[in-house]
Write an enzyme that holds these catalytic residues in place. Structure first.
Site, PDB file in Angstrom:
ATOM      1  CG  ASN A  86      10.946   9.430  -1.641  1.00  0.00           C
ATOM      2  OD1 ASN A  86      10.246  10.124  -0.912  1.00  0.00           O
ATOM      3  ND2 ASN A  86      10.571   8.238  -2.050  1.00  0.00           N
ATOM      4  CE  LYS A 123       7.205  11.411   0.080  1.00  0.00           C
ATOM      5  NZ  LYS A 123       7.778  10.047   0.117  1.00  0.00           N
ATOM      6  NE  ARG A 142       4.041   6.996  -9.404  1.00  0.00           N
ATOM      7  CZ  ARG A 142       4.274   6.453  -8.202  1.00  0.00           C
ATOM      8  NH1 ARG A 142       4.034   7.147  -7.089  1.00  0.00           N
ATOM      9  NH2 ARG A 142       4.768   5.252  -8.095  1.00  0.00           N
ATOM     10  CG  PHE A 184       9.794   1.006   5.778  1.00  0.00           C
ATOM     11  CD1 PHE A 184       8.908   1.978   5.350  1.00  0.00           C
ATOM     12  CD2 PHE A 184       9.919  -0.159   5.019  1.00  0.00           C
ATOM     13  CE1 PHE A 184       8.150   1.807   4.199  1.00  0.00           C
ATOM     14  CE2 PHE A 184       9.159  -0.337   3.859  1.00  0.00           C
ATOM     15  CZ  PHE A 184       8.269   0.652   3.459  1.00  0.00           C
ATOM     16  NE  ARG A 221      10.125  10.030  -5.063  1.00  0.00           N
ATOM     17  CZ  ARG A 221       9.107   9.188  -5.006  1.00  0.00           C
ATOM     18  NH1 ARG A 221       9.057   8.153  -5.829  1.00  0.00           N
ATOM     19  NH2 ARG A 221       8.141   9.358  -4.126  1.00  0.00           N
TER      20      ARG A 221
END
Ligand code: IDP
Ligand code: MG
Length: 153
Positions: free
Chosen positions: A112, A9, A85, A57, A102
């Site tokens: 995150n 991200k 994961r 959000f 994270r």
């Protein structure tokens, strides 16, 4: 073998954590079968985060995911959806276990650093959303037998 989708991200790109994430993926023994930089927009995020579109959000999430390009990756491995994961950790970085991406690299519920597909079914849909077939490479590293036992592959 199973595949999963990873997104580094903007919070990973801007904080220069790309190498840390890629390093862990390589150290674990997961195969990178696709990787590219791309700019996301609201259209693709409405599909990708369809389960969150109605959340208050969501506009903030779109803003944070479009602030700069992301890096999308396709990983391959035995049970790789579950494996990655668990390497990613809980959604909120403040609650994610130490040792996870994270847990080690963020303190936010939104910023995150990585996305990881949450099921084999969703991984297939997400990989097709972000990659064209000719951007994925079907190969096995020559040391695959040092990574897996013969009856695991
Ligand atoms: P996941 O990324 O652990 O699978 P999801 O519930 O699918 O978690 O949410 C997708 C992303 O939306 C999260 O990674 C995070 O960036 C953002 N998000 C989820 N819940 C919240 C929240 O309560 N506030 C702000 N952002 C959130
Ligand atoms: Mg999710």
């Amino acid at each position: 073998m199973e595949r999963t989708l990873v997104i580094l991200k903007p919070s990973a790109i801007e904080r220069s954590l790309v190498g840390e994430v890629v390093k862990r993926i390589e150290q674990k023994g997961l195969i990178i079968c696709g990787m590219k930089m791309m700019q996301l927009d609201e259209k693709i995020l409405r599909e990708h985060y369809a389960h969150l579109v109605e959340k208050p959000f969501f506009p903030m999430l779109v803003a944070s995911m479009t602030v700069c390009p992301v890096i999308v990756m396709c990983l391959e491995g035995k049970d790789v959806v579950e494996v990655f994961r668990s390497m990613t950790g809980s959604t909120n970085g403040r609650k994610a276990a130490p040792g996870t991406l994270r847990g080690d690299f963020c303190v936010s519920g939104q910023q995150n650093i990585v996305h990881a597909s949450d099921s084999v079914e969703n991984a297939k849909i997400e990989i097709a959303r972000f990659f064209k077939p000719d951007e994925l490479f079907d190969f096995k590293p020559r040391n695959i037998r040092s990574i897996y036992a013969d009856d695991e592959i």
